[in-house]
Scaffold this motif. Structure first.
Motif, mmCIF file in Angstrom:
data_model
loop_
_atom_site.group_PDB
_atom_site.id
_atom_site.type_symbol
_atom_site.label_atom_id
_atom_site.label_comp_id
_atom_site.label_asym_id
_atom_site.label_seq_id
_atom_site.Cartn_x
_atom_site.Cartn_y
_atom_site.Cartn_z
ATOM 1 N N GLY A 68 55.236 13.059 -1.480
ATOM 2 C CA GLY A 68 56.306 12.132 -1.822
ATOM 3 C C GLY A 68 57.414 12.173 -0.790
ATOM 4 O O GLY A 68 57.265 12.763 0.272
ATOM 5 N N ASN A 69 58.528 11.558 -1.137
ATOM 6 C CA ASN A 69 59.628 11.476 -0.188
ATOM 7 C C ASN A 69 60.600 12.626 -0.404
ATOM 8 O O ASN A 69 61.208 12.752 -1.456
ATOM 9 C CB ASN A 69 60.333 10.133 -0.365
ATOM 10 N N SER A 70 60.741 13.458 0.618
ATOM 11 C CA SER A 70 61.598 14.631 0.470
ATOM 12 C C SER A 70 63.074 14.240 0.339
ATOM 13 O O SER A 70 63.881 15.050 -0.096
ATOM 14 C CB SER A 70 61.398 15.586 1.635
ATOM 15 N N TYR A 71 63.442 12.996 0.711
ATOM 16 C CA TYR A 71 64.846 12.576 0.552
ATOM 17 C C TYR A 71 65.254 12.651 -0.911
ATOM 18 O O TYR A 71 66.297 13.201 -1.245
ATOM 19 C CB TYR A 71 65.043 11.157 1.093
ATOM 20 N N PHE A 72 64.399 12.109 -1.811
ATOM 21 C CA PHE A 72 64.735 12.106 -3.236
ATOM 22 C C PHE A 72 64.721 13.520 -3.803
ATOM 23 O O PHE A 72 65.591 13.893 -4.586
ATOM 24 C CB PHE A 72 63.774 11.191 -4.008
ATOM 25 N N ALA A 73 63.731 14.313 -3.386
ATOM 26 C CA ALA A 73 63.622 15.687 -3.880
ATOM 27 C C ALA A 73 64.870 16.492 -3.498
ATOM 28 O O ALA A 73 65.450 17.200 -4.327
ATOM 29 C CB ALA A 73 62.369 16.346 -3.322
ATOM 30 N N PRO A 92 66.085 21.962 -15.024
ATOM 31 C CA PRO A 92 66.857 21.895 -13.770
ATOM 32 C C PRO A 92 66.792 23.199 -12.979
ATOM 33 O O PRO A 92 66.660 23.188 -11.758
ATOM 34 C CB PRO A 92 68.285 21.612 -14.238
ATOM 35 N N LEU A 93 66.844 24.327 -13.709
ATOM 36 C CA LEU A 93 66.823 25.634 -13.053
ATOM 37 C C LEU A 93 65.497 25.848 -12.309
ATOM 38 O O LEU A 93 65.483 26.290 -11.157
ATOM 39 C CB LEU A 93 67.002 26.717 -14.123
ATOM 40 N N LEU A 94 64.386 25.493 -12.977
ATOM 41 C CA LEU A 94 63.075 25.674 -12.349
ATOM 42 C C LEU A 94 62.937 24.776 -11.121
ATOM 43 O O LEU A 94 62.502 25.223 -10.055
ATOM 44 C CB LEU A 94 61.955 25.362 -13.346
ATOM 45 N N PHE A 95 63.338 23.498 -11.244
ATOM 46 C CA PHE A 95 63.223 22.598 -10.095
ATOM 47 C C PHE A 95 64.116 23.069 -8.957
ATOM 48 O O PHE A 95 63.675 23.206 -7.820
ATOM 49 C CB PHE A 95 63.578 21.150 -10.473
ATOM 50 N N HIS A 96 65.389 23.344 -9.274
ATOM 51 C CA HIS A 96 66.341 23.762 -8.241
ATOM 52 C C HIS A 96 65.889 25.064 -7.585
ATOM 53 O O HIS A 96 65.959 25.205 -6.368
ATOM 54 C CB HIS A 96 67.738 23.919 -8.852
#
Lengths: 254, 224
Positions: free
Chosen positions: B3-8, B66-70
């Motif tokens: 995917g696009n790392s900009y959004f991530a 949020p914690l897991l993603f971040h």
């Protein structure tokens, strides 16, 4: 005795060398006669004329890249005493000796101090750092640029694609696809131009892809290293603002 | 990364402040009740949070996801950077490296801390009324106390410096002057929020938290 030592004053160089792009780098020491007002390039020219190492044995001349010799082309960028800069404006009198020269290893090394900066030109293509006015008929005069805007935009136009900002950036490496600060600042330059502005979305969208503006980690080494004093971090933050606005406009269908 | 790392990367930046940064501040203020008002104040703070409606859902959506993603995306961001503080000894470059180191420390610390406290409640080993005494046992051990101070300082630095970077990444602070002023404000945030956590850790060492613990154990013993 004092006169003799003054007459034989020398300059010491420790140069990192590499014979082919794949081979292992090694260092060689050189000791060349001092002349007043030398720069690193004139030192390299002296080694080219007489390629003898400090111990007196013969070696191949050191390869380097240079062109304008007045710090506007960016070709002679190399790491001098640990800092990336242009060899032409690196004056021997102002450098600590021995002077250590290394190639900017962020880029592929071609030979000795010669590097390949193609990725920077690739980045300029990616962000479309130009103004598309070519066509089959005369488009007429473009809109005027305000003088106040021209003055700050001129500062951005001083970029010579030398690669020093990429060399100093901790996020430009082979694990990261970041295009580097220079191309982001060029987007700001061309988006500020009254004619270039007509295609600003294309450039912003190019920054909003893999390896684009998201690659900046705010170490701010670039702005401290840029030989032309370009406000690179201001450009990056301004493009952060414009890409963020563009993102929301697109989501909201505006 | 697919995917696009900009959004991530943008999402990573946003989640670090909303909700995670907000959570750190609320958590710090709640803990500070232990220092300001003692065991009753802390118990009241814990009670207030536990009295929120749809608590498990709020926890999962506002904190754990949020914690897991971040955290996981952050490890990838840290992996993608070099550290060149040896060649470029600038304050901001040190902060760049520190942001990545404190991120990894915080990642480990938060997992360990959630296991020691919240997960124990979920596993039924303690009730949320006993969290004060749990913290008393942790803070009374010199080794755990030191590790908690390191973990807290790392987390709060990561949040404060991340707030400074967030303001740049979202195009709020643009010029060098705005960025300098925001760096002073973020330094202030670091000092104040760190003080909240460290003072509460010191307060947890007090015997009054232990008395609450023995009272609770005695009570449990009577019931048992």
């Amino acid at each position: 005795m004092a006169e003799t030592t003054a007459a034989t004053k020398t300059v010491k160089f420790i140069i990192s060398r590499q014979d082919t792009p794949e081979s292992k780098p090694y260092t060689e020491e050189f000791e060349i006669p001092y002349r007043p007002n030398m720069n690193v390039i004139s030192g390299l020219m002296e080694i080219q004329r007489n390629p003898l190492k400090a111990d007196g044995t013969k070696t191949s001349p050191v390869c380097w890249d240079s062109n304008c010799l007045e710090e506007v082309c960016g070709a002679c960028s190399m790491v001098i005493n640990g800092k990336p800069r242009q060899a032409c404006s690196a004056l021997v009198d102002k450098l600590e000796q021995p002077i250590r020269l290394e190639p900017m290893r962020t880029f592929p090394v071609v030979r000795d101090l010669v590097i390949n900066r193609e990725r920077m030109f690739g980045a300029l293509k990616k962000v479309k750092a130009w103004i598309p006015i070519d066509g089959t008929y005369d488009l007429g005069p473009g809109p005027r640029m305000a003088e106040t805007k021209r003055q700050w935009a001129y500062e951005l136009s001083k970029c010579m694609t030398c690669g020093v900002c990429l060399e100093s950036c901790p996020n430009v490496n082979d694990r990261n696809s970041f295009i580097g600060p220079a191309a982001i600042s060029q987007v700001r330059l061309f988006n500020a131009h009254p004619t270039g502005e007509m295609n600003k979305e294309e450039r912003l969208e190019a920054l909003m892809t893999d390896g684009g503006i998201e690659g900046c980690g705010n170490s701010q080494n670039c702005v401290r290293s840029c030989p032309k004093g370009i406000p690179l971090t201001t450009s990056i933050a301004a493009m952060n603002k414009d890409t963020t606005k563009h993102l929301f406009k697109k989501w909201l269908g505006m | 990364m697919k995917g696009n790392s900009y959004f991530a990367r943008k999402l990573h930046s946003l989640l670090g402040i909303i909700p995670l940064g907000g959570f750190i501040v609320v958590h710090g203020l709640a803990n500070y009740q232990a220092f300001e008002r003692g065991p009753e104040g802390f118990a009241k703070g814990v009670g207030l949070i536990n009295g929120l409606p749809l608590l498990p859902l709020l926890e999962v959506v506002m904190i754990y996801l949020p914690l897991l993603f971040h955290g996981i995306y952050g490890l990838y961001v840290a992996y993608q950077s070099n550290s060149n503080t040896g060649r470029f000894k600038y304050g901001r470059n040190w902060a760049f490296t520190a942001q990545r180191i404190t991120g990894v420390i915080t990642f480990v610390f938060v997992f360990w801390h959630v296991y020691q406290t919240r997960l124990q409640v979920y596993m039924g080993k303690i009730t949320h009324e006993e969290l004060g005494s749990t913290m008393h046992h942790i803070a009374s051990s010199p080794v755990f106390f030191a590790l908690y101070v390191i973990g807290v300082l790392a987390a709060v630095f990561h949040f404060s410096n991340g707030l400074w970077a967030f303001l740049i990444s979202w195009g709020i602070t643009i010029g060098p002057k705005a960025q300098r002023v925001s760096s002073y404000i973020c330094m202030g945030v670091f000092v104040i929020v760190s003080a909240l956590f460290i003072l509460s850790l010191v307060a947890f060492r007090g015997d009054e938290f232990n008395e609450v613990a023995s009272a609770a154990i005695a009570l449990l013993g009577n019931i048992g």
